[in-house]
Design a protein around this motif. Structure first.
Motif, PDB file in Angstrom:
ATOM      1  N   ASN A  39       0.818  -1.210   0.000  1.00 12.63           N
ATOM      2  CA  ASN A  39       0.000   0.000   0.000  1.00 12.63           C
ATOM      3  C   ASN A  39       0.856   1.266   0.000  1.00 12.63           C
ATOM      4  O   ASN A  39       0.546   2.229  -0.702  1.00 12.63           O
ATOM      5  CB  ASN A  39      -0.954  -0.004   1.195  1.00 12.63           C
ATOM      6  N   LYS A  40       1.932   1.263   0.781  1.00 12.11           N
ATOM      7  CA  LYS A  40       2.837   2.426   0.811  1.00 12.11           C
ATOM      8  C   LYS A  40       3.497   2.615  -0.552  1.00 12.11           C
ATOM      9  O   LYS A  40       3.627   3.744  -1.032  1.00 12.11           O
ATOM     10  CB  LYS A  40       3.910   2.267   1.889  1.00 12.11           C
ATOM     11  N   ALA A  43       1.080   4.108  -2.885  1.00 15.72           N
ATOM     12  CA  ALA A  43       0.856   5.514  -2.524  1.00 15.72           C
ATOM     13  C   ALA A  43       1.991   6.383  -3.047  1.00 15.72           C
ATOM     14  O   ALA A  43       1.744   7.501  -3.528  1.00 15.72           O
ATOM     15  CB  ALA A  43       0.715   5.658  -1.014  1.00 15.72           C
ATOM     16  N   TYR A  47       1.598   9.726  -5.214  1.00 18.17           N
ATOM     17  CA  TYR A  47       2.126  11.030  -4.802  1.00 18.17           C
ATOM     18  C   TYR A  47       2.984  11.648  -5.901  1.00 18.17           C
ATOM     19  O   TYR A  47       2.973  12.870  -6.080  1.00 18.17           O
ATOM     20  CB  TYR A  47       2.943  10.923  -3.519  1.00 18.17           C
ATOM     21  N   ASP A  73       6.063   8.735   3.843  1.00 17.86           N
ATOM     22  CA  ASP A  73       5.702   7.360   3.492  1.00 17.86           C
ATOM     23  C   ASP A  73       6.921   6.559   3.047  1.00 17.86           C
ATOM     24  O   ASP A  73       7.030   5.368   3.338  1.00 17.86           O
ATOM     25  CB  ASP A  73       4.629   7.344   2.404  1.00 17.86           C
TER      26      ASP A  73
END
Length: 97
Positions: A39-40, A43, A47, A73
């Motif tokens: 998930n990171k 992300a 971003y 993150d």
């Protein structure tokens, strides 16, 4: 919020070790770390796009904020990797429920 389906361990009270006879070689904890890392990582890609969008909109304040979130993150992803390694090596957590 419902948690996604995941594999559960059939071993109790010992650190998970991957064996060819083990039908579920990942503990719930290892699965959680892997999921968090995925998930990171996703992300971070988002971003990057948000930063480009903010720059295209000539909004340096928004771009700076997205960079700040991205960097946080990214650091958390690096830390999560260390935790996952420790879990997989049996140095952190156990397969017990």
């Amino acid at each position: 919020m419902t948690r996604p389906l995941r594999f559960t361990s059939i071993k109790k009270g010992t650190a998970m070790q991957e064996k060819s006879s083990d039908p579920h070689p990942l503990s719930d904890l290892a699965y959680d770390w892997i999921t968090l890392m995925q998930n990171k990582a996703q992300a971070l890609l988002a971003y990057d796009q948000y930063i480009k969008d903010a720059e295209a909109a000539k909004s340096p304040e928004c771009a700076a904020f997205f960079r700040k979130v991205h960097d946080a993150d990214k650091a958390q992803l690096a830390e999560a990797k260390q935790h996952l390694v420790a879990v997989l090596q049996g140095k952190m957590g156990s397969a017990s429920k």
